[in-house]
Design a protein around this motif. Structure first.
Motif, PDB file in Angstrom:
ATOM      1  N   TYR A  95      11.331  -4.530   4.163  1.00  0.00           N
ATOM      2  CA  TYR A  95      12.713  -4.070   3.997  1.00  0.00           C
ATOM      3  C   TYR A  95      12.976  -2.746   4.718  1.00  0.00           C
ATOM      4  CZ  TYR A  95      11.804  -7.288   0.154  1.00  0.00           C
ATOM      5  OH  TYR A  95      11.387  -8.354  -0.603  1.00  0.00           O
ATOM      6  N   ASP A  96      12.113  -2.377   5.682  1.00  0.00           N
ATOM      7  CA  ASP A  96      12.231  -1.102   6.401  1.00  0.00           C
ATOM      8  C   ASP A  96      12.230   0.083   5.451  1.00  0.00           C
ATOM      9  OD1 ASP A  96      12.289  -2.349   8.882  1.00  0.00           O
ATOM     10  OD2 ASP A  96      14.473  -2.486   8.916  1.00  0.00           O
ATOM     11  N   MET A  97      11.541  -0.053   4.295  1.00  0.00           N
ATOM     12  CA  MET A  97      11.500   1.005   3.295  1.00  0.00           C
ATOM     13  C   MET A  97      10.094   1.290   2.777  1.00  0.00           C
ATOM     14  SD  MET A  97      14.792   0.252   0.872  1.00  0.00           S
ATOM     15  CE  MET A  97      16.470   0.295   1.505  1.00  0.00           C
ATOM     16  N   MET A  98       9.117   0.511   3.189  1.00  0.00           N
ATOM     17  CA  MET A  98       7.747   0.720   2.729  1.00  0.00           C
ATOM     18  C   MET A  98       6.799   0.099   3.752  1.00  0.00           C
ATOM     19  SD  MET A  98       7.610  -2.017  -0.448  1.00  0.00           S
ATOM     20  CE  MET A  98       9.092  -1.325  -1.179  1.00  0.00           C
ATOM     21  N   THR A  99       5.584   0.626   3.833  1.00  0.00           N
ATOM     22  CA  THR A  99       4.595   0.028   4.721  1.00  0.00           C
ATOM     23  C   THR A  99       3.608  -0.787   3.896  1.00  0.00           C
ATOM     24  OG1 THR A  99       3.354   2.117   4.675  1.00  0.00           O
ATOM     25  CG2 THR A  99       4.770   1.718   6.559  1.00  0.00           C
ATOM     26  N   VAL A 100       3.313  -1.984   4.400  1.00  0.00           N
ATOM     27  CA  VAL A 100       2.424  -2.889   3.683  1.00  0.00           C
ATOM     28  C   VAL A 100       1.214  -3.299   4.518  1.00  0.00           C
ATOM     29  CG1 VAL A 100       4.208  -3.777   2.141  1.00  0.00           C
ATOM     30  CG2 VAL A 100       3.853  -4.873   4.366  1.00  0.00           C
ATOM     31  N   ASP A 101       1.230  -2.962   5.806  1.00  0.00           N
ATOM     32  CA  ASP A 101       0.107  -3.282   6.671  1.00  0.00           C
ATOM     33  C   ASP A 101       0.239  -2.427   7.929  1.00  0.00           C
ATOM     34  OD1 ASP A 101      -2.105  -5.546   6.713  1.00  0.00           O
ATOM     35  OD2 ASP A 101      -1.428  -5.324   8.780  1.00  0.00           O
ATOM     36  N   GLY A 102      -0.893  -2.143   8.579  1.00  0.00           N
ATOM     37  CA  GLY A 102      -0.813  -1.393   9.826  1.00  0.00           C
ATOM     38  C   GLY A 102      -2.094  -0.662  10.142  1.00  0.00           C
ATOM     39  N   MET A 103      -2.080   0.070  11.268  1.00  0.00           N
ATOM     40  CA  MET A 103      -3.249   0.816  11.715  1.00  0.00           C
ATOM     41  C   MET A 103      -2.805   2.066  12.453  1.00  0.00           C
ATOM     42  SD  MET A 103      -4.532  -1.515  14.965  1.00  0.00           S
ATOM     43  CE  MET A 103      -5.796  -0.350  15.467  1.00  0.00           C
ATOM     44  N   ASN A 104      -3.667   3.087  12.451  1.00  0.00           N
ATOM     45  CA  ASN A 104      -3.331   4.295  13.190  1.00  0.00           C
ATOM     46  C   ASN A 104      -4.125   4.381  14.492  1.00  0.00           C
ATOM     47  OD1 ASN A 104      -5.864   5.481  12.635  1.00  0.00           O
ATOM     48  ND2 ASN A 104      -5.069   6.803  11.013  1.00  0.00           N
ATOM     49  N   GLU A 105      -3.831   5.392  15.287  1.00  0.00           N
ATOM     50  CA  GLU A 105      -4.402   5.493  16.621  1.00  0.00           C
ATOM     51  C   GLU A 105      -5.899   5.785  16.614  1.00  0.00           C
ATOM     52  OE1 GLU A 105      -2.884   8.962  18.783  1.00  0.00           O
ATOM     53  OE2 GLU A 105      -2.123   9.719  16.876  1.00  0.00           O
ATOM     54  N   GLU A 106      -6.451   6.184  15.464  1.00  0.00           N
ATOM     55  CA  GLU A 106      -7.891   6.421  15.350  1.00  0.00           C
ATOM     56  C   GLU A 106      -8.656   5.169  14.927  1.00  0.00           C
ATOM     57  OE1 GLU A 106      -9.625   9.353  16.070  1.00  0.00           O
ATOM     58  OE2 GLU A 106      -7.691   9.784  17.010  1.00  0.00           O
ATOM     59  N   GLY A 107      -7.934   4.111  14.576  1.00  0.00           N
ATOM     60  CA  GLY A 107      -8.600   2.880  14.161  1.00  0.00           C
ATOM     61  C   GLY A 107      -8.786   2.742  12.669  1.00  0.00           C
ATOM     62  N   VAL A 131      -0.601   6.733  -8.254  1.00  0.00           N
ATOM     63  CA  VAL A 131       0.356   5.881  -7.558  1.00  0.00           C
ATOM     64  C   VAL A 131       1.495   5.584  -8.515  1.00  0.00           C
ATOM     65  CG1 VAL A 131       0.748   3.591  -6.561  1.00  0.00           C
ATOM     66  CG2 VAL A 131      -1.313   4.878  -5.983  1.00  0.00           C
ATOM     67  N   VAL A 132       2.724   5.755  -8.014  1.00  0.00           N
ATOM     68  CA  VAL A 132       3.913   5.572  -8.846  1.00  0.00           C
ATOM     69  C   VAL A 132       4.644   4.314  -8.375  1.00  0.00           C
ATOM     70  CG1 VAL A 132       6.043   6.603  -9.688  1.00  0.00           C
ATOM     71  CG2 VAL A 132       4.070   8.068  -9.118  1.00  0.00           C
ATOM     72  N   PRO A 133       4.713   3.276  -9.204  1.00  0.00           N
ATOM     73  CA  PRO A 133       5.371   2.032  -8.789  1.00  0.00           C
ATOM     74  C   PRO A 133       6.877   2.193  -8.681  1.00  0.00           C
ATOM     75  CG  PRO A 133       4.695   1.885 -11.084  1.00  0.00           C
ATOM     76  CD  PRO A 133       4.140   3.176 -10.565  1.00  0.00           C
ATOM     77  N   LEU A 134       7.455   1.435  -7.747  1.00  0.00           N
ATOM     78  CA  LEU A 134       8.897   1.422  -7.534  1.00  0.00           C
ATOM     79  C   LEU A 134       9.361  -0.022  -7.493  1.00  0.00           C
ATOM     80  CD1 LEU A 134       9.140   4.029  -4.625  1.00  0.00           C
ATOM     81  CD2 LEU A 134       9.622   4.445  -7.034  1.00  0.00           C
ATOM     82  N   GLY A 135      10.601  -0.244  -7.891  1.00  0.00           N
ATOM     83  CA  GLY A 135      11.143  -1.589  -7.876  1.00  0.00           C
ATOM     84  C   GLY A 135      11.359  -2.104  -6.465  1.00  0.00           C
ATOM     85  N   ASP A 136      11.109  -3.398  -6.268  1.00  0.00           N
ATOM     86  CA  ASP A 136      11.395  -4.071  -5.013  1.00  0.00           C
ATOM     87  C   ASP A 136      12.879  -3.879  -4.699  1.00  0.00           C
ATOM     88  OD1 ASP A 136      12.201  -6.135  -3.178  1.00  0.00           O
ATOM     89  OD2 ASP A 136      10.384  -7.239  -3.668  1.00  0.00           O
ATOM     90  N   PRO A 137      13.232  -3.330  -3.512  1.00  0.00           N
ATOM     91  CA  PRO A 137      14.648  -3.075  -3.225  1.00  0.00           C
ATOM     92  C   PRO A 137      15.498  -4.334  -3.167  1.00  0.00           C
ATOM     93  CG  PRO A 137      13.302  -2.730  -1.274  1.00  0.00           C
ATOM     94  CD  PRO A 137      12.355  -2.884  -2.421  1.00  0.00           C
TER      95      PRO A 137
END
Length: 329
Positions: A61-73, A126-132
């Motif tokens: 939803y362009d509001m949270m990250t759920v997967d990915g990688m950074n430039e260091e691996g 970790v503080v849970p938030l509702g699915d937008p």
């Protein structure tokens, strides 16, 4: 819902596959996030930071990250875990909203060991938030992996982080908790038991199949063969499209898959509803401090009709940084 698998391939490369299984579209686009962006915890601002590393992430939803990688691996993967219990938020202690939880690690750390040491040192909540989209509050756990082949699974149980940190922890699915998944795996032939490789779509069966097949992949001759190899394992653990059964309206299906090549710094994305695979070579993105963020629109008519294919770093559109979902004040 969801499967994540690390492959420490024989020639030394490290790749991570991930299936996103969910019962609705998550509005996923890819984002290029440069160094130097200032972010905060999303739960009051007690924890603020400036991104040390650039990253490519898959958003929800362009509001949270759920997967990915950074430039260091270093890569991260958020998966569902029903048993997660985060406790009552104490704002006198460091905390992170669920939306920015994974991003904090990609912004700040190059290795799994650095990230785990920080969790141990700070006792971060970790503080849970509702699915937008629905208001539903997710229950999730997090996997981290890096270019050395190291791995960690982080679950919040009874309000505290429980961490399984080892190169051996290459598979993660969903319920039950990780310790119980390991016990169940020991019942399978090849892992200490005598039960055959199971075939259902349950989390424990997917765990066993993924562990079995990732250990039997042939040594690839090149990075393309390596990506194909790990994708073959992910497809074996994927969930097909289906009509929900009576009383089970939230049956999940695999809606997209990713491969993070942590050695060659390549991030691959495949939608199960579109004809083409796209990938991003991180070396072709501008992560320099002061650069603008980029958004790869995977939801437009062009993308849906198959107009995006292959290496797509040149298709990211300049954008303001992703605005993470925050706890209502």
């Amino acid at each position: 819902m969801c499967t994540r698998v690390v492959w420490n391939e024989p020639s030394g490369g490290v790749l991570v596959g991930r299936n996103m299984d969910y019962h609705r579209d998550t509005g996923t686009n890819l984002w290029s996030l440069p160094r130097g962006v200032e972010r905060n915890d999303g739960v009051g601002g007690n924890l603020a930071w400036r991104a040390k590393y650039g990253s490519v992430v898959a958003g929800a939803y362009d509001m949270m990250t759920v997967d990915g990688m950074n430039e260091e691996g270093l890569a991260g993967h958020v998966l569902w875990l029903t048993e997660s219990t985060y406790g009552t938020y104490d704002n006198s202690k460091p905390g992170l909203s669920m939306a920015v939880w994974m991003q904090y690690f990609l912004d700040n750390f190059a290795t799994v060991d650095e990230a785990v040491s920080w969790i141990d040192r700070t006792g971060v909540q970790v503080v849970p938030l509702g699915d937008p989209a629905t208001g539903e509050v997710p229950a999730v756990h997090l996997a981290l992996d890096d270019a050395t082949g190291d791995s960690a699974v982080i679950e919040y149980l009874d309000g505290k982080a429980v961490i399984w940190h080892s190169r051996d922890h290459v598979v993660m699915t969903n319920s039950p908790t990780y310790d119980k998944q390991i016990d169940l795996l020991r019942q399978i032939e090849g892992f200490g038991g005598d039960k055959p490789i199971p075939g259902t779509d349950s989390a424990s069966d997917r765990f066993a199949r993924a562990a079995h097949y990732v250990g039997r992949l042939p040594d690839p001759e090149n990075p393309v063969e390596a990506v194909a190899g790990i994708l073959s394992v992910m497809r074996n653990a994927a969930q097909p499209f289906r009509t929900p059964a009576p009383g089970k309206p939230y049956v999940s299906q695999t809606i997209w898959q990713t491969v993070a090549d942590l050695t060659n710094k390549r991030y691959v994305f495949e939608s199960t509803t579109r004809p083409n695979i796209v990938w991003v070579d991180l070396d072709d993105l501008d992560f320099s401090e002061g650069a603008r963020a980029g958004k790869l629109d995977l939801l437009s008519d062009t993308a849906l009709q198959g107009g995006l294919a292959g290496e797509v770093s040149g298709h990211f559109e300049k954008s303001d940084p992703m605005q993470f979902l925050t706890l209502p004040s």
